[in-house]
Design a protein around this motif. Structure first.
Motif, short mmCIF file in Angstrom:
data_model
loop_
_atom_site.label_atom_id
_atom_site.label_comp_id
_atom_site.label_asym_id
_atom_site.label_seq_id
_atom_site.Cartn_x
_atom_site.Cartn_y
_atom_site.Cartn_z
N LEU A 167 0.84 -1.20 0.00
CA LEU A 167 0.00 0.00 0.00
C LEU A 167 0.87 1.24 0.00
CD1 LEU A 167 -2.77 -1.04 2.55
CD2 LEU A 167 -2.81 -1.18 0.05
N ASP A 168 0.40 2.25 -0.69
CA ASP A 168 1.18 3.48 -0.87
C ASP A 168 0.88 4.51 0.21
OD1 ASP A 168 3.16 4.72 -2.28
OD2 ASP A 168 1.81 5.60 -3.79
N VAL A 169 0.23 4.10 1.29
CA VAL A 169 -0.09 5.01 2.39
C VAL A 169 0.41 4.38 3.69
CG1 VAL A 169 -2.11 5.99 1.28
CG2 VAL A 169 -2.37 3.98 2.71
N LYS A 170 0.60 5.21 4.69
CA LYS A 170 1.01 4.70 6.00
C LYS A 170 -0.23 4.53 6.86
CE LYS A 170 3.99 5.31 9.92
NZ LYS A 170 4.96 6.10 10.62
N LEU A 171 -0.60 3.29 7.12
CA LEU A 171 -1.76 3.02 7.96
C LEU A 171 -1.35 2.92 9.41
CD1 LEU A 171 -3.70 0.33 5.89
CD2 LEU A 171 -4.07 2.79 5.98
N THR A 172 -2.26 3.34 10.29
CA THR A 172 -2.04 3.24 11.73
C THR A 172 -3.31 2.68 12.36
OG1 THR A 172 -2.94 5.42 12.23
CG2 THR A 172 -0.58 5.31 11.65
N GLY A 173 -3.32 2.55 13.67
CA GLY A 173 -4.50 2.09 14.37
C GLY A 173 -5.69 3.01 14.18
N HIS A 174 -5.43 4.30 14.07
CA HIS A 174 -6.52 5.25 13.86
C HIS A 174 -7.10 5.15 12.46
CE1 HIS A 174 -6.71 7.32 17.67
NE2 HIS A 174 -5.40 7.23 17.72
N SER A 175 -6.32 4.63 11.51
CA SER A 175 -6.83 4.49 10.15
C SER A 175 -8.06 3.59 10.13
CB SER A 175 -5.75 3.88 9.25
OG SER A 175 -4.58 4.64 9.27
N ALA A 176 -8.04 2.51 10.91
CA ALA A 176 -9.17 1.59 10.95
C ALA A 176 -10.39 2.25 11.57
CB ALA A 176 -8.79 0.33 11.72
N ARG A 177 -10.19 2.99 12.64
CA ARG A 177 -11.33 3.67 13.30
C ARG A 177 -11.91 4.74 12.38
NH1 ARG A 177 -12.14 3.40 18.80
NH2 ARG A 177 -12.49 5.63 18.96
N ARG A 178 -11.07 5.53 11.78
CA ARG A 178 -11.54 6.57 10.86
C ARG A 178 -12.22 5.94 9.65
NH1 ARG A 178 -9.38 12.01 9.65
NH2 ARG A 178 -8.05 11.61 11.43
N GLY A 179 -11.63 4.86 9.16
CA GLY A 179 -12.20 4.17 8.00
C GLY A 179 -13.57 3.58 8.28
N LEU A 180 -13.77 3.09 9.50
CA LEU A 180 -15.09 2.57 9.88
C LEU A 180 -16.14 3.67 9.72
CD1 LEU A 180 -16.99 0.46 11.27
CD2 LEU A 180 -16.34 1.55 13.43
N VAL A 181 -15.82 4.86 10.18
CA VAL A 181 -16.78 5.96 10.11
C VAL A 181 -17.00 6.42 8.68
CG1 VAL A 181 -17.26 8.34 10.83
CG2 VAL A 181 -16.24 6.73 12.44
N SER A 182 -15.93 6.72 7.95
CA SER A 182 -16.11 7.29 6.61
C SER A 182 -16.72 6.28 5.64
CB SER A 182 -14.78 7.84 6.07
OG SER A 182 -13.81 6.84 6.04
N THR A 183 -16.27 5.03 5.68
CA THR A 183 -16.83 4.03 4.79
C THR A 183 -18.25 3.66 5.20
OG1 THR A 183 -14.63 3.14 4.39
CG2 THR A 183 -16.48 1.73 3.80
N GLY A 184 -18.48 3.54 6.50
CA GLY A 184 -19.82 3.24 6.98
C GLY A 184 -20.83 4.29 6.57
N ARG A 185 -20.47 5.56 6.71
CA ARG A 185 -21.39 6.64 6.32
C ARG A 185 -21.65 6.61 4.81
NH1 ARG A 185 -24.76 9.09 9.42
NH2 ARG A 185 -24.46 11.07 8.40
N LYS A 186 -20.61 6.35 4.02
CA LYS A 186 -20.79 6.27 2.56
C LYS A 186 -21.73 5.14 2.18
CE LYS A 186 -16.54 8.46 1.20
NZ LYS A 186 -15.19 8.33 0.68
N ARG A 187 -21.76 4.10 2.99
CA ARG A 187 -22.64 2.95 2.72
C ARG A 187 -23.98 3.07 3.43
NH1 ARG A 187 -19.42 -1.33 0.50
NH2 ARG A 187 -17.94 -0.17 -0.75
N GLY A 188 -24.28 4.25 3.99
CA GLY A 188 -25.59 4.51 4.56
C GLY A 188 -25.78 4.09 6.01
N LYS A 189 -24.69 3.80 6.71
CA LYS A 189 -24.82 3.41 8.12
C LYS A 189 -25.11 4.64 8.97
CE LYS A 189 -23.94 -0.83 7.28
NZ LYS A 189 -25.01 -1.80 7.33
N ARG A 190 -25.97 4.46 9.96
CA ARG A 190 -26.33 5.56 10.85
C ARG A 190 -25.16 5.90 11.78
NH1 ARG A 190 -30.74 2.12 12.05
NH2 ARG A 190 -30.09 2.18 14.22
N ALA A 191 -25.02 7.18 12.04
CA ALA A 191 -23.93 7.65 12.91
C ALA A 191 -23.98 6.97 14.27
CB ALA A 191 -24.00 9.17 13.07
N GLU A 192 -25.17 6.78 14.82
CA GLU A 192 -25.31 6.17 16.14
C GLU A 192 -24.74 4.76 16.17
OE1 GLU A 192 -26.33 5.79 20.18
OE2 GLU A 192 -26.00 7.50 18.87
#
Length: 137
Positions: free
Chosen positions: A77-102
């Motif tokens: 991968l051409d990016v540096k992933l960290t532990g926060h990448s997974a948490r941030r990715g859960l939110v941004s990808t989840g919202r794009k797929r229509g998941k509720r913020a709650e």
């Protein structure tokens, strides 16, 4: 999945569904790791020493960060992933797929008024339905 107390927050149980892609499915990955490591109880993630021996104590935050970063490097991968990448990715990808913020907030263990969580939501949705989109400019 049971998540023990972290940073003074109470322990919680969260639902983790099977993923669509068998290669990246969190449930299948967990089951494969559990079997390979011979885990029957205790922490999910354990350190591995230079000789490939599995430790007995939980993997610490820095160990998690290193494991994620090194796995991303090995995957090319051409990016540096960290532990926060997974948490941030859960939110941004989840919202794009229509998941509720709650639902996302509870899954990730954020407090209802967490500014970090809402920053992730805002950041992920920055380019969706912008104020200047479609107004004739």
């Amino acid at each position: 999945m049971h998540v023990p107390s972290v940073k003074g927050r109470p322990p919680r149980d969260v639902a983790v569904a099977y993923g669509e892609n068998p290669d990246t499915c969190p449930v299948r990955c967990w089951l494969a790791w559990k079997e390979a490591a011979g885990l029957t109880a205790g922490p999910a993630f354990l350190p591995v020493d230079q000789k490939g021996r599995l430790g007995t104590q939980r993997l610490g935050p820095d160990g998690c960060r290193l494991a994620i970063t090194r796995a991303a490097e090995r995957a090319g991968l051409d990016v540096k992933l960290t532990g926060h990448s997974a948490r941030r990715g859960l939110v941004s990808t989840g919202r794009k797929r229509g998941k509720r913020a709650e639902k996302l907030r509870k899954q990730g263990g954020w407090a209802a008024n967490s500014p970090v969580f809402w920053e992730y939501v805002d950041e992920g949705e920055r380019w969706e339905d912008t104020a200047t989109e479609g107004i004739g400019l």
